[in-house]
Scaffold this active site. Structure first.
Site, PDB file in Angstrom:
ATOM      1  N   HIS A 180      -7.308  -3.538   4.564  1.00  0.00           N
ATOM      2  CA  HIS A 180      -6.823  -2.046   4.430  1.00  0.00           C
ATOM      3  C   HIS A 180      -7.330  -0.746   3.728  1.00  0.00           C
ATOM      4  O   HIS A 180      -8.024   0.355   4.235  1.00  0.00           O
ATOM      5  CB  HIS A 180      -5.606  -2.266   4.214  1.00  0.00           C
ATOM      6  CG  HIS A 180      -4.876  -0.461   4.095  1.00  0.00           C
ATOM      7  ND1 HIS A 180      -4.727   0.177   2.684  1.00  0.00           N
ATOM      8  CD2 HIS A 180      -3.852  -0.148   4.782  1.00  0.00           C
ATOM      9  CE1 HIS A 180      -4.426   1.056   2.804  1.00  0.00           C
ATOM     10  NE2 HIS A 180      -3.704   1.128   3.938  1.00  0.00           N
ATOM     11  N   ASN A 181      -7.471  -2.043   2.601  1.00  0.00           N
ATOM     12  CA  ASN A 181      -8.565  -0.759   1.628  1.00  0.00           C
ATOM     13  C   ASN A 181     -10.214  -0.804   2.353  1.00  0.00           C
ATOM     14  O   ASN A 181     -10.283   0.463   1.641  1.00  0.00           O
ATOM     15  CB  ASN A 181      -8.624  -1.940   0.247  1.00  0.00           C
ATOM     16  CG  ASN A 181      -7.738  -1.474  -0.413  1.00  0.00           C
ATOM     17  OD1 ASN A 181      -5.931  -1.151  -0.008  1.00  0.00           O
ATOM     18  ND2 ASN A 181      -7.754  -1.521  -1.739  1.00  0.00           N
ATOM     19  N   GLU A 241     -10.067   1.993   3.982  1.00  0.00           N
ATOM     20  CA  GLU A 241      -9.358   3.013   2.922  1.00  0.00           C
ATOM     21  C   GLU A 241     -11.646   3.646   2.562  1.00  0.00           C
ATOM     22  O   GLU A 241     -11.221   5.154   3.149  1.00  0.00           O
ATOM     23  CB  GLU A 241      -8.837   2.838   2.630  1.00  0.00           C
ATOM     24  CG  GLU A 241      -8.499   3.677   1.395  1.00  0.00           C
ATOM     25  CD  GLU A 241      -7.217   3.121   0.515  1.00  0.00           C
ATOM     26  OE1 GLU A 241      -6.449   2.263   0.824  1.00  0.00           O
ATOM     27  OE2 GLU A 241      -7.750   3.301  -0.796  1.00  0.00           O
ATOM     28  N   ARG A 256     -20.437   4.347  -3.685  1.00  0.00           N
ATOM     29  CA  ARG A 256     -20.041   4.328  -4.521  1.00  0.00           C
ATOM     30  C   ARG A 256     -20.801   3.875  -5.413  1.00  0.00           C
ATOM     31  O   ARG A 256     -20.490   4.262  -6.747  1.00  0.00           O
ATOM     32  CB  ARG A 256     -18.165   4.070  -4.773  1.00  0.00           C
ATOM     33  CG  ARG A 256     -17.552   4.421  -3.395  1.00  0.00           C
ATOM     34  CD  ARG A 256     -16.049   4.009  -4.120  1.00  0.00           C
ATOM     35  NE  ARG A 256     -15.170   4.553  -3.218  1.00  0.00           N
ATOM     36  CZ  ARG A 256     -13.666   3.532  -3.110  1.00  0.00           C
ATOM     37  NH1 ARG A 256     -13.176   3.565  -4.176  1.00  0.00           N
ATOM     38  NH2 ARG A 256     -12.587   4.480  -1.921  1.00  0.00           N
ATOM     39  N   LYS A 258      -4.721  -6.279   3.315  1.00  0.00           N
ATOM     40  CA  LYS A 258      -4.615  -5.845   2.550  1.00  0.00           C
ATOM     41  C   LYS A 258      -5.986  -5.093   1.962  1.00  0.00           C
ATOM     42  O   LYS A 258      -6.436  -4.164   2.381  1.00  0.00           O
ATOM     43  CB  LYS A 258      -3.440  -5.783   1.469  1.00  0.00           C
ATOM     44  CG  LYS A 258      -3.618  -4.831  -0.310  1.00  0.00           C
ATOM     45  CD  LYS A 258      -3.203  -3.039   0.254  1.00  0.00           C
ATOM     46  CE  LYS A 258      -3.078  -2.865  -0.197  1.00  0.00           C
ATOM     47  NZ  LYS A 258      -3.506  -1.691  -0.935  1.00  0.00           N
ATOM     48  N   SER A 300       0.565  -1.497  -0.033  1.00  0.00           N
ATOM     49  CA  SER A 300       0.164  -0.240  -0.195  1.00  0.00           C
ATOM     50  C   SER A 300       0.741   0.657   0.152  1.00  0.00           C
ATOM     51  O   SER A 300       1.663   1.056   0.192  1.00  0.00           O
ATOM     52  CB  SER A 300      -0.723   0.049   1.276  1.00  0.00           C
ATOM     53  OG  SER A 300      -1.526   1.684   1.501  1.00  0.00           O
TER      54      SER A 300
HETATM   55  C1  6PG Z   1      -3.069   1.100  -1.419  1.00  0.00           C
HETATM   56  C2  6PG Z   1      -4.613   1.908  -2.570  1.00  0.00           C
HETATM   57  C3  6PG Z   1      -3.918   1.240  -3.891  1.00  0.00           C
HETATM   58  C4  6PG Z   1      -5.599   1.807  -4.712  1.00  0.00           C
HETATM   59  C5  6PG Z   1      -7.038   1.150  -4.474  1.00  0.00           C
HETATM   60  C6  6PG Z   1      -7.571   1.890  -4.836  1.00  0.00           C
HETATM   61  O1  6PG Z   1      -4.141   0.573  -0.610  1.00  0.00           O
HETATM   62  O2  6PG Z   1      -2.429   1.204  -2.224  1.00  0.00           O
HETATM   63  O3  6PG Z   1      -5.418   1.128  -1.524  1.00  0.00           O
HETATM   64  O4  6PG Z   1      -4.613  -0.051  -3.440  1.00  0.00           O
HETATM   65  O5  6PG Z   1      -5.300   2.829  -4.735  1.00  0.00           O
HETATM   66  O6  6PG Z   1      -6.720  -0.383  -5.305  1.00  0.00           O
HETATM   67  O7  6PG Z   1      -8.500   0.978  -4.601  1.00  0.00           O
HETATM   68  P1  6PG Z   1     -10.752   1.736  -5.889  1.00  0.00           P
HETATM   69  O8  6PG Z   1      -9.482   1.829  -7.313  1.00  0.00           O
HETATM   70  O9  6PG Z   1     -11.133   0.689  -5.879  1.00  0.00           O
HETATM   71  O10 6PG Z   1     -10.567   3.030  -4.779  1.00  0.00           O
END
Ligand code: 6PG
Length: 479
Positions: free
Chosen positions: A187-188, A191, A289, A184, A130
């Site tokens: 984590h997302n 995010e 989204r 991960k 990430s």
């Molecule tokens: C990271 C981000 C990276 C990417 C995502 C965006 O941790 O560096 O999360 O993995 O920006 O895949 O995901 P979306 O396109 O689903 O928003």
């Protein structure tokens, strides 16, 4: 040149930045790309680092350039392409060589790939990376899943390239097979929730308080100096200040309100649901989204229904309301992180990973997209209370929730009354209110289930598996 410490396939944005980072930290790296032109171009870009880069034109040449047992990072689009790349590589590899998928893979694919290689003598690592382009180049957060033996082989080079939080490298081996990619994914998911909550607060400032982008940037800039200090708040200020070079106004004002998503948020929700763990903040963010992408439908609905016929947001003390927004965002963020860690904890049991919660929080403190000071507080909370059922009942976070949930309640109420959508913020409030209430309302659901389906219910006096009696009241024909 001596044999390379590591190899990397896929010189796209992430792969090339990761390769330069690896070389810059003193490691020799062999690189290969499907198109040789890109490999040549990359070698030119490497500049001063060329003496640590071995550009290869064929897979044979590439494999031969790496010191066995060979760790090979595959940094290509997640999905079938990874399987194809692995098949192409396999015939050239030897026992103990390690294929490392560094893309945003679904951890179920990682489990499958790991299993498929089990008897081949080859090894597989699923590695979450990430931090985007910048992180890959100068220090990402790295979440590793695989055998401990394969981790030992790559530990030194990965530690050399990882981000550092007060000198502490943001990389760790988190468990076998899919552990790294699962972490991960969550984590997302977090995010997504973090970003949605920031967007909802932005909406209240823009549509409720009628503030301009630059004024909202000032608010976020101020918050970044306080407890909300984080990469996402920092970039929110930056994007709000950017100017549109065509129209001259704020760039954010001319960006279409349709958010993309590549799958990790949705996977987080699916896996949470599979394990029966509420992750309402992530769910709200993913749904928001999806709703955002239905632009034409939303516009048509606005024509048919109109915006809610309610009084505009009335705020008598703007400074006090903005302070409430800051605390509301902090409270909601705590809810989302608590849910994310609860999903990790359930998955740890479900997949026998033994995921180390304080370590996960620790390696998210720098390098990754959700990096923040707040993650240092989470690291401490999980270190001090490793058996806590939920982050929000650890002493430090319980205190913060009690201090800030009043603000969240006021903000959600004000937004709802003004017709401003705040699904993720409201989900956090609903989560807190449900989680902290010993006597809920599911007795009503159990009664209904037992009435129509004889599903049985347990009694509050401890006796279990009862059925009825429900009396002789007849259900009317209409219902
Ligand atoms: C990271 C981000 C990276 C990417 C995502 C965006 O941790 O560096 O999360 O993995 O920006 O895949 O995901 P979306 O396109 O689903 O928003």
């Amino acid at each position: 040149m001596a044999q390379a410490e590591i190899g990397l396939i896929g010189l796209g944005v992430m792969g090339s930045n990761l390769a330069l980072n690896i070389a810059e930290k003193g490691n020799t790296i062999a690189v290969f790309n499907r198109t040789t032109e890109r490999t040549d171009e990359f070698f030119q870009e490497a500049g001063d680092l060329q003496d640590r880069v071995i550009p290869c034109k064929t897979i044979e040449e590439f494999v031969a350039a790496i010191k066995p047992p060979r760790p090979i990072i595959i940094m290509i689009k997640a999905g079938d392409a990874v399987d194809q790349q692995m098949e192409t590589l396999k015939p050239y590899l030897q026992a103990h060589d390690i294929m490392i998928d560094a893309g945003n893979a679904n951890f179920r694919d990682t489990m499958r790939r790991f299993e498929a290689l089990k008897d081949s003598g080859l090894t597989f690592i699923g590695m979450g990376v990430s931090g985007g382009e910048e992180g890959a180049r100068h220090g990402p957060s790295i979440m590793v899943g695989g055998t401990e033996e394969s981790w030992k082989r790559v530990e030194k080079v990965l530690t050399s390239i990882a981000a550092r939080y007060e000198g502490d490298p943001c990389v760790a081996w988190l468990g076998e097979n899919g552990a790294g990619h699962f972490v991960k994914t969550i984590h997302n998911g977090i995010e997504y929730a973090d970003m949605q909550m920031i967007a909802e607060i932005y909406g209240i400032l823009r549509d409720g308080l009628k503030m301009q982008a630059s004024e909202i940037a000032d608010v976020f800039g101020g918050w970044n100096k306080g407890r909300l200090n984080s990469f996402l708040i920092e970039i929110s200020e930056i994007v709000l200040r950017a100017k549109d070079d065509i129209g001259g106004g704020p760039l954010v004002d001319v960006i279409l309100d349709k958010a993309g998503q590549k799958g990790t948020g949705k996977w987080s929700v699916i896996e949470a649901q599979n394990m029966g763990v509420p992750a309402t903040g992530i769910e709200a963010a993913v749904a928001a989204r999806s709703l955002s992408s239905m632009k034409a439908e939303r516009e048509a609905a606005e024509t048919t229904l109109g915006l809610p016929d309610v009084p505009a947001l009335a705020v008598s003390d703007k400074a006090a309301f903005i302070a409430d927004l800051e605390n509301a965002l902090l409270a909601a963020k705590i809810g989302a992180y608590a849910q994310g860690f609860a999903v990790l904890s359930a998955a740890s049991k479900e997949f026998s990973w033994n995921l180390p919660m304080p370590t996960i929080a620790r390696i998210w403190r720098a390098g990754c997209i959700i990096r923040s000071e707040f993650l240092d507080e989470i690291t401490q909370a999980f270190t001090e209370t490793p058996d806590a059922a939920n982050l929000i009942v650890t002493p430090a976070f319980a205190k913060t929730v009690k201090e800030t949930d009043g603000a969240l309640r006021r903000v959600v109420s004000a937004a709802v009354l003004a017709g401003l959508p705040v699904p993720a913020l409201a989900s956090a409030l609903g989560y807190f209110d449900s989680y902290r209430r010993g006597r809920g309302t599911a007795n009503m659901i159990q009664a209904q289930r037992d009435y129509f389906g004889a599903h049985g219910y347990d009694r509050t006096d401890g006796a279990d598996s009862h059925h009825g009696p429900w009396g002789s009241g007849l259900v009317s024909e209409r219902s």
